[in-house]
Design a protein around this motif. Sequence first.
Motif, mmCIF file in Angstrom:
data_model
loop_
_atom_site.group_PDB
_atom_site.id
_atom_site.type_symbol
_atom_site.label_atom_id
_atom_site.label_comp_id
_atom_site.label_asym_id
_atom_site.label_seq_id
_atom_site.Cartn_x
_atom_site.Cartn_y
_atom_site.Cartn_z
ATOM 1 N N TYR A 87 49.134 52.597 45.112
ATOM 2 C CA TYR A 87 48.423 51.700 46.026
ATOM 3 C C TYR A 87 49.387 50.621 46.522
ATOM 4 C CZ TYR A 87 44.704 48.479 47.534
ATOM 5 O OH TYR A 87 43.875 47.663 48.251
ATOM 6 N N TYR A 139 36.726 49.824 48.037
ATOM 7 C CA TYR A 139 38.070 49.969 48.606
ATOM 8 C C TYR A 139 38.254 49.023 49.798
ATOM 9 C CZ TYR A 139 42.032 51.952 51.095
ATOM 10 O OH TYR A 139 43.222 52.111 51.766
ATOM 11 N N ARG A 177 39.072 48.225 44.959
ATOM 12 C CA ARG A 177 39.335 49.569 44.419
ATOM 13 C C ARG A 177 40.694 50.021 44.902
ATOM 14 N NH1 ARG A 177 37.255 53.876 41.990
ATOM 15 N NH2 ARG A 177 35.303 52.791 41.621
#
Length: 175
Positions: free
Chosen positions: A100, A67, A72
């Motif tokens: 996201y 991430y 990610r």
Amino acid sequence: MSTVTSAVYDGPFAPILLTFVDDALVRLDVAHDGLEVARAAIAHRLGVVPDADPEPAREAMTQLDEYFAGRRRSFEIPLDWRLIDGFARAALQATRRIPYGEVASYGEVAIMAGSPGAARAVGTACAHTPFSIVVPVHRVVRADGSIGEYGGHPEVKHFLLDLENGVADRLRAPA
């Protein structure tokens, strides 16, 4: 009987204490006030001092690495919801549907959680989430678009939003 363990992840803005009950994350605590304060708080909430054991946290640490490296977009970590219930739980589960690199207002999350008039309750749920970062409460903003305090650390919220926006912008850019 359940096994309670914890491990420390070296976060980009503060150490992160990951606590697991068996193989499920029960709390991710960005330890701004120090690891000992975070450990004491989780021991108080669970009624047991977690054993230091990085094994249950290995996959979560890998996912956090991915991430923070921009590789990610969502987490696939089993969550143990025992520390949160009722509308707060519904609100946190609704934040998981915010894509996201995007944001939603507290009011929009309240609608997503089934209680259109509960924007303030969404704020309270976000402020008290046991799953910071993994459940993306940083994607929830005020109705006017300002980001809010994020547990007294708006710089962390800025960091997370900037990280996601930079990655999302690169993904949207024409090749």
